[in-house]
Design a protein around this motif. Structure first.
Motif, PDB file in Angstrom:
ATOM      1  N   ASP A 227       0.822  -1.212   0.000  1.00 39.08           N
ATOM      2  CA  ASP A 227       0.000   0.000   0.000  1.00 39.08           C
ATOM      3  C   ASP A 227       0.858   1.265   0.000  1.00 39.08           C
ATOM      4  OD1 ASP A 227       1.001  -0.209   2.500  1.00 39.08           O
ATOM      5  OD2 ASP A 227      -0.917  -0.402   3.522  1.00 39.08           O
ATOM      6  N   GLY A 228       2.185   1.100   0.082  1.00 38.30           N
ATOM      7  CA  GLY A 228       3.060   2.269   0.028  1.00 38.30           C
ATOM      8  C   GLY A 228       2.945   3.177   1.237  1.00 38.30           C
ATOM      9  N   ARG A 229       2.531   2.621   2.357  1.00 38.67           N
ATOM     10  CA  ARG A 229       2.457   3.431   3.584  1.00 38.67           C
ATOM     11  C   ARG A 229       3.702   3.122   4.401  1.00 38.67           C
ATOM     12  NH1 ARG A 229      -1.820   6.284   3.871  1.00 38.67           N
ATOM     13  NH2 ARG A 229      -3.534   5.777   2.445  1.00 38.67           N
ATOM     14  N   SER A 230       4.660   4.026   4.335  1.00 38.12           N
ATOM     15  CA  SER A 230       6.002   3.696   4.792  1.00 38.12           C
ATOM     16  C   SER A 230       6.391   4.357   6.105  1.00 38.12           C
ATOM     17  CB  SER A 230       6.992   4.068   3.693  1.00 38.12           C
ATOM     18  OG  SER A 230       8.258   3.529   3.956  1.00 38.12           O
ATOM     19  N   ASN A 231       5.405   4.843   6.852  1.00 41.93           N
ATOM     20  CA  ASN A 231       5.686   5.419   8.173  1.00 41.93           C
ATOM     21  C   ASN A 231       6.737   6.519   8.157  1.00 41.93           C
ATOM     22  OD1 ASN A 231       3.833   3.667   9.479  1.00 41.93           O
ATOM     23  ND2 ASN A 231       5.357   2.037   9.327  1.00 41.93           N
ATOM     24  N   GLN A 232       6.685   7.394   7.168  1.00 42.46           N
ATOM     25  CA  GLN A 232       7.550   8.582   7.093  1.00 42.46           C
ATOM     26  C   GLN A 232       9.021   8.245   7.017  1.00 42.46           C
ATOM     27  OE1 GLN A 232       5.510  10.918   6.773  1.00 42.46           O
ATOM     28  NE2 GLN A 232       3.723  10.403   8.008  1.00 42.46           N
TER      29      GLN A 232
END
Lengths: 376, 491
Positions: B419-424
């Protein structure tokens, strides 16, 4: 006047069941050879096709053997092939419906052997075509004898003056020439390959097209005419129908999905691993020296091996090899050490051997325990 | 041709087997050769002519028993020997109907062959011919006829005829059975019976009550028989259609919403998808490019007096696709990874070489796990090993580059599922870019719709220009399409 080229001598009764051996005429080296030598070879090797007008029937033995399902089973058993009702039914229907059989199943369960046994018990010649990638019609159906064509052109060049010499006009010379221009693309110059050869056997034949899945898809399409109409069409000559439709068997190991067109034209037979009873009879037929007790034990062992987590399962061919090996070693009973030493006859992959090596003892013991000859 | 056989072929087709008309003709000739006498022979002969793949063979074996045992004539099963009975009606000449226990059976049994067609025709015109038992004969009240049938020995046959007229063979879903039962009952005159029943129940005499009770019992008896028949027909003709429908539903349902039962179904579907992809991409196309095949050219030139008039080329072999799958197995995406890997796993070796990696914070090579364990166990192991950390795409790329620097070359397709949610964290764009340059193509599948890309900590928009393809992937058919597209790059 016309020039007639003497047709090569027909070689009657000479069958070439395993064609594909190098034919000097088209082997490429022909050009360099002396014409005389070539002429001899070309003549000698040309199996002149039987004239297509002759309508022959399948031989009496074959027709009789194929008259009933039970007869087929019995005849096959007579030559050492233990059939199943499914196999015999397929053969019976193939003969009576004039359809090829597509045989599928794991490697080594007797797909090819079925064709060979049929050929033996029906006393029909076996024409075998091994398929491979890149196989095309010049290897499977027919090829022109280029060397011979070339040679004859040279011979004719000498004679052309005799024909043309007295022609007063160009038109007449042309007309005379027109009389025999198709000479080189006639049956005399056609080298039949397995499929065409099978069609030309006057008494019928068994045509085995082995491992069709190894050939390209284009080749499948090439076979469709043969499989549905039992004829080969040579563009220069026209359709050549089968003298007697051969019994055609195709085998496949399913390395690639076969086309629907091919499947539809064939009867489909699946040969799987046999049950213990049939496997014992097969081993008994192929390795008659195996003691009874050992036979039961080894077949039981192979059966339990097939339920192990193995990638290349041992099939009937391996069972037979193993039985023969054990006979050579004068074994009359299975024991773990013996099994361990000879396991590479059954298992052909290192990983598989490793997989079962720990369980050999258990498997052997249970096979020995359960493998006493039973009264049935 | 033999109506029984056509119906059987129809049942096979409903169940999903591919049977062509030509094969039906073959089967008919085969049947005329082996006859209906031996059940086993008939089964083998039909198997050889109708079922041409291992899957179809299995379908046939299953269907043959259901169709011919429960199917055609349960009443006659009991009457005759164990071997042939239910098969006999279809061959009028061979049918040994004489000496049966029931009167009327000899002509009606024979009627079986034509039943499918004639029954339907008479049904459509609403008439009752002399030979059909169904309904009332001339001058008889339909309600009386119903009662007579309910008591009599002809009930089963009458129901079968009514069923054929009502088109029960067209049943697709079990929810339709109520409708078909009612249609059968109505053809037998249940409406008239019910009118009489209502009338009887309103009368207060004991005689009328007894009559009503008898009518209710008769109706129940007929209903039961009709239900049995419809259920059996559903089993033969409808089940396959229902299954196909359910498959369709599951394929187009979001993977995140699948229930446990759907997962089993999905396994079969994925196997089918893999087979479909294998057929489409397993073919080697030949291209006339590359080097001249000298040997062949010289040999073939002989026909032209050794002038190499026609050139032959060495066949260039199609290279096998190599897929490197990099899967985010953090909680939200794990479900999707399962199906992607299941599909890729099914294509492994035959069609494409697969290297699979899973990560949440650090990258793990899951190849050994997939290889050594059965798929389900492997999957839970992978999630246990690789899942659970906080997602870091940049770190995963760094791990890939360090651990497997040579894995990506020009015949490699990189498939990223996440999902490309990489936690900054640092997205390592430069690294990703060099990786994309080396690979044949990079395809990114994400379970989030396009509107969500870039929202919150999603860094998909940063990666997007570097990917050949980035797609929203929600259902099994989405995954199939993505893999299909990727394999097409190797045509």
């Amino acid at each position: 006047m016309t020039i007639r080229i003497r047709p090569p001598q027909a070689i009657s009764g000479r069958l070439r069941p395993y064609p594909g051996a190098s034919d000097p005429v088209e082997a490429g080296a022909g050009v360099a050879r002396l014409p005389q030598a070539d002429l001899k070879e070309a003549d000698g090797l040309c199996a002149a096709p039987a004239s297509s007008s002759r309508q022959s029937m399948m031989s009496h033995t074959a027709t009789q053997s194929l008259s009933a399902i039970d007869t087929i089973s019995a005849r096959l058993e007579g030559v050492g092939y233990i059939s199943t009702p499914a196999i015999s039914t397929a053969v019976y229907l193939a003969h009576h419906l004039r359809k090829p059989i597509l045989v599928e199943g794991p490697a080594g369960v007797g797909k090819t052997e079925l064709a060979q046994s049929l050929s033996r018990c029906l006393e029909l010649p076996l024409l075998r075509m091994q398929c491979y990638e890149g196989l095309d019609e010049t290897k499977a159906l027919y090829e022109w004898k280029y060397g011979k064509q070339l040679l004859y052109t040279q011979v004719l060049r000498e004679r052309i003056r005799d024909v043309m010499g007295d022609a007063p006009t160009l038109e007449e010379a042309y007309a005379r020439l027109g009389g025999f221009q198709d000479l080189f693309f006639s049956r005399d110059f056609l080298a039949p390959r397995p499929v065409l050869q099978a069609m030309e056997q006057p008494g019928g034949s068994v045509l085995l097209i082995d491992e069709i899945d190894k050939a390209d898809e284009a080749f499948e399409a090439l076979l469709l005419e043969v499989l549905s109409d039992y004829q080969v069409t040579v563009p220069e000559i026209g359709p050549i129908p089968a003298v007697t439709p051969p019994l055609v068997l195709l085998t496949s190991n399913n390395t690639r999905e076969l086309g629907d067109a091919l499947r539809r034209r064939c009867l489909h037979l699946f040969i799987g691993f046999p049950d213990a009873g049939r496997e014992r009879r097969i081993v008994r037929a192929r390795a008659p020296d195996v003691p009874d007790r050992l036979l039961h034990q080894l077949v039981d062992f192979v059966h339990s091996l097939r339920s192990e987590n193995i990638r290349k399962l041992p099939s009937i061919a391996e069972t037979i090899d193993w039985a023969r090996t054990l006979v050579l070693l004068h074994a009359d009973e299975l024991e773990p050490g013996l099994v361990r030493d000879t396991l590479n006859v059954l298992l052909k992959r290192q990983a598989d051997t490793a997989e079962v090596s720990e369980r050999i003892e258990t498997l052997t013991r249970s096979a020995v325990a359960g493998g006493q000859p039973r009264q049935s | 041709m033999d109506a029984l056989l056509t119906r059987y072929v129809r049942a096979l087709r409903q169940a999903g087997a591919q049977v062509s008309p030509a094969e039906t003709l073959d089967a008919a000739s085969a049947v005329s050769l082996v006859g209906y006498a031996s059940r086993e022979r008939l089964r083998l002969a039909l198997g050889v002519t109708l079922a041409k793949t291992p899957e179809d063979k299995a379908l046939h074996d299953d269907m043959f028993d259901r169709f011919f045992t429960a199917g055609e004539d349960s009443a006659q099963d009991e009457a005759a020997g164990p071997d042939a009975p239910q098969l006999q009606p279809a061959t009028p000449g061979a049918a040994d109907e004489t000496g049966r226990d029931e009167t009327g059976r000899d002509e009606t049994g024979r009627d079986e062959t034509g039943r499918d067609e004639t029954g339907r025709q008479t049904g459509a015109s609403g008439g009752t011919e002399g030979r059909t038992i169904e309904g009332a004969s001339a001058g008889e009240d339909r309600a009386d006829a119903f009662l007579r049938l309910a008591r009599g020995p002809d009930l089963d046959l009458a129901i079968r005829q009514a069923a054929a007229a009502a088109g029960v063979d067209d049943i697709r879903f079990s929810s339709q059975s109520g409708y078909f039962i009612r249609r059968i009952l109505e053809r037998l005159g249940v409406r008239e019976l019910e009118e009489r029943l209502m009338a009887a129940m309103q009368q207060d005499t004991a005689e009328a009550q007894a009559m009503a009770a008898a009518m209710i019992a008769a109706r129940a008896r007929v209903f039961e028989r009709a239900r049995d028949l419809v259920e059996q027909r559903f089993d033969v003709f409808g089940r396959g259609a229902t299954e196909a429908f359910m498959d369709d539903v599951v394929v187009n349902r979001s993977l995140a919403e699948l229930s446990g039962r759907d997962l089993d179904r999905m396994r079969a579907i994925v196997a089918r998808m893999a087979r479909r992809l294998a057929i489409r991409h397993g073919r080697r196309r030949r291209r006339r490019l590359g080097q001249i095949d000298v040997r062949r050219t010289v040999r073939m030139s002989l026909r032209n007096e050794a002038i190499p008039f026609e050139l032959f080329w060495k066949q260039s072999r199609r290279e096998k696709p190599k897929i490197v799958a990099i899967c985010d197995v953090s909680g939200s995406v794990a479900r999707y990874v399962r199906f992607l890997l299941l599909l890729l796993y099914a294509l492994h070796e035959g069609i494409a070489d697969l290297r699979a990696f899973a990560f949440s914070s650090r990258l793990h090579d899951v190849e050994p796990i997939l290889r050594s364990l059965p798929f389900d166990a492997a999957m839970s192991r992978i999630i246990r090993v690789a899942g659970g950390g906080s997602t870091d795409y940049g770190q995963a790329l760094v791990d890939l580059e360090r651990g497997h620097p040579d894995i990506i070359d020009r015949r490699t397709s990189v498939l990223i599922l996440g999902d490309g949610r990489s936690n900054q964290t640092d997205p390592q764009l430069a690294l990703f870019s060099s990786l994309a340059d080396r690979a044949r193509r990079v395809v990114w599948l994400t379970p989030e719709p396009e509107g969500m890309w870039g929202s919150g900590d999603s860094i998909l928009p940063l990666y997007r220009p570097l990917c050949a393809h980035m797609a929203y992937c929600r259902t099994a058919s989405d995954i199939e399409r993505a893999v299909d597209e990727m394999l097409s790059a190797y045509a």
